[in-house]
Enzyme design. Structure first.
Site, mmCIF file in Angstrom:
data_model
loop_
_atom_site.group_PDB
_atom_site.id
_atom_site.type_symbol
_atom_site.label_atom_id
_atom_site.label_comp_id
_atom_site.label_asym_id
_atom_site.label_seq_id
_atom_site.Cartn_x
_atom_site.Cartn_y
_atom_site.Cartn_z
ATOM 1 N N ASN A 12 0.869 -1.182 0.000
ATOM 2 C CA ASN A 12 0.000 0.000 0.000
ATOM 3 C C ASN A 12 0.904 1.229 0.000
ATOM 4 O O ASN A 12 1.563 1.515 0.998
ATOM 5 C CB ASN A 12 -0.874 -0.038 1.270
ATOM 6 N N TRP A 13 0.907 1.910 -1.124
ATOM 7 C CA TRP A 13 1.824 3.049 -1.252
ATOM 8 C C TRP A 13 1.256 4.336 -0.656
ATOM 9 O O TRP A 13 1.907 5.378 -0.676
ATOM 10 C CB TRP A 13 2.198 3.263 -2.730
ATOM 11 N N LYS A 14 0.035 4.289 -0.166
ATOM 12 C CA LYS A 14 -0.601 5.452 0.480
ATOM 13 C C LYS A 14 -0.468 6.692 -0.414
ATOM 14 O O LYS A 14 -0.507 6.577 -1.630
ATOM 15 C CB LYS A 14 -0.016 5.674 1.875
ATOM 16 N N HIS A 34 -9.360 0.908 5.331
ATOM 17 C CA HIS A 34 -8.043 1.056 5.969
ATOM 18 C C HIS A 34 -8.191 1.922 7.220
ATOM 19 O O HIS A 34 -9.018 2.838 7.250
ATOM 20 C CB HIS A 34 -7.067 1.694 4.977
ATOM 21 N N GLU A 63 -6.573 4.292 8.304
ATOM 22 C CA GLU A 63 -6.418 5.738 8.058
ATOM 23 C C GLU A 63 -7.724 6.330 7.528
ATOM 24 O O GLU A 63 -8.065 7.474 7.820
ATOM 25 C CB GLU A 63 -5.235 5.987 7.109
ATOM 26 N N GLY A 111 2.864 -1.224 4.361
ATOM 27 C CA GLY A 111 2.897 0.196 4.053
ATOM 28 C C GLY A 111 4.324 0.664 3.818
ATOM 29 O O GLY A 111 4.874 0.542 2.723
ATOM 30 N N GLY A 112 4.952 1.159 4.883
ATOM 31 C CA GLY A 112 6.291 1.760 4.773
ATOM 32 C C GLY A 112 7.293 0.936 3.990
ATOM 33 O O GLY A 112 7.958 1.450 3.063
#
Ligand code: PEP
Length: 252
Positions: free
Chosen positions: A9-11, A95, A97, A234-235
């Site tokens: 997930n590159w956000k 998600h 967020e 994510g990160g």
């Protein structure tokens, strides 16, 4: 036998150029796997470019959210048809967020899940408890509520395209990972709940991903758990070397 799913997930990171470069680098770490799939979720603006970059490979391209309507007056939303038109075939939904920063409710998330499924997308439903909820003994209740509400009205035959990501909120982007025992406990609970809500074979076939500070150093032990079928990252997904190592986790 469930194929694992390793999802990045590159956000809200990467321009189109950065995204294509990252996708190309990730592809170098993806031989044709028999036992696992890889999914990339770039920001909306880069879905088409990333889909073009990975075309011809087995990589699945996903959006990071999706609306339930095909089109209309929904400013700021993206429709399932648009995701598909851009070359995507999946959507991350619910998600933490989205839940915490944008106040998305279980009802809204359920509409998104049903919309994604009605348009043949894979729906990755994210669930997970906060630290306060865990510490007050509410974890299982929270997971049950999010899953019951998130999947309300979903038909058993649609469940083949549903993936659940267990993402304890306290572990996302914090560097704190759930221990393999904590993650396995939540995953086993989720599988049992799915078998009650649908059928045993639906639960046995459904993939449950773990998300929350997955790194090259902890992926192997997490993936060794019987009910962990992949990772939502994510990160570490923004670094091709790290994500490449995660994709190529070692089986015990
Ligand atoms: C995520 O964004 O879903 C996530 C798990 O992030 P991180 O890997 O950075 O904790």
């Amino acid at each position: 036998m469930r194929k694992s799913l390793m999802a990045g997930n590159w956000k809200m990171h990467t321009t189109r150029e950065d995204a294509c470069r990252l996708a190309e680098e990730v592809m170098k770490h993806c031989p044709t796997f028999a036992d696992r799939e890889v999914l990339l979720a770039p920001p909306y603006t880069a879905i088409a470019a990333v889909a073009e970059t990975v075309s011809g490979s087995d990589i699945i391209v996903s959006s990071q959210n999706v609306c339930w309507e095909e089109q209309g007056a929904f400013t700021g939303e993206i429709s399932p048809v648009m995701v598909k038109d851009a070359g995507g075939s999946a959507a991350i939904i619910g998600h933490s967020e989205r839940r915490q920063l944008f106040f998305e409710t279980d009802t809204l998330i359920n509409q998104r899940v049903k919309g994604a499924l009605d348009f043949d997308l894979m729906a990755l439903l994210c669930v997970g408890e906060t630290l306060t909820e865990r510490e007050s003994g509410q974890m299982l209740n929270v997971l049950e509520t999010q899953i019951r509400n998130g999947l309300a009205g979903v038909r058993a035959e649609q469940m083949a395209r549903v993936v659940i990501a267990y993402e304890p909120v306290w572990a996302i982007g914090t560097g704190k990972t759930a221990s393999k025992e904590q993650a396995q406990e939540a995953h086993a609970f989720i599988r049992e709940l799915i078998s009650k809500l649908f059928e045993k074979n639906v639960a046995e076939q459904m993939r449950i991903l773990y998300g929350g500070s997955v790194k090259p150093t902890n992926v192997d032990e997490l993936m060794a758990q019987p009910d962990i079928d992949g990772a939502l990252v994510g990160g570490a997904a923004l670094d091709a070397e790290s994500f490449g190592r995660i994709i190529n986790y070692q089986k015990n």
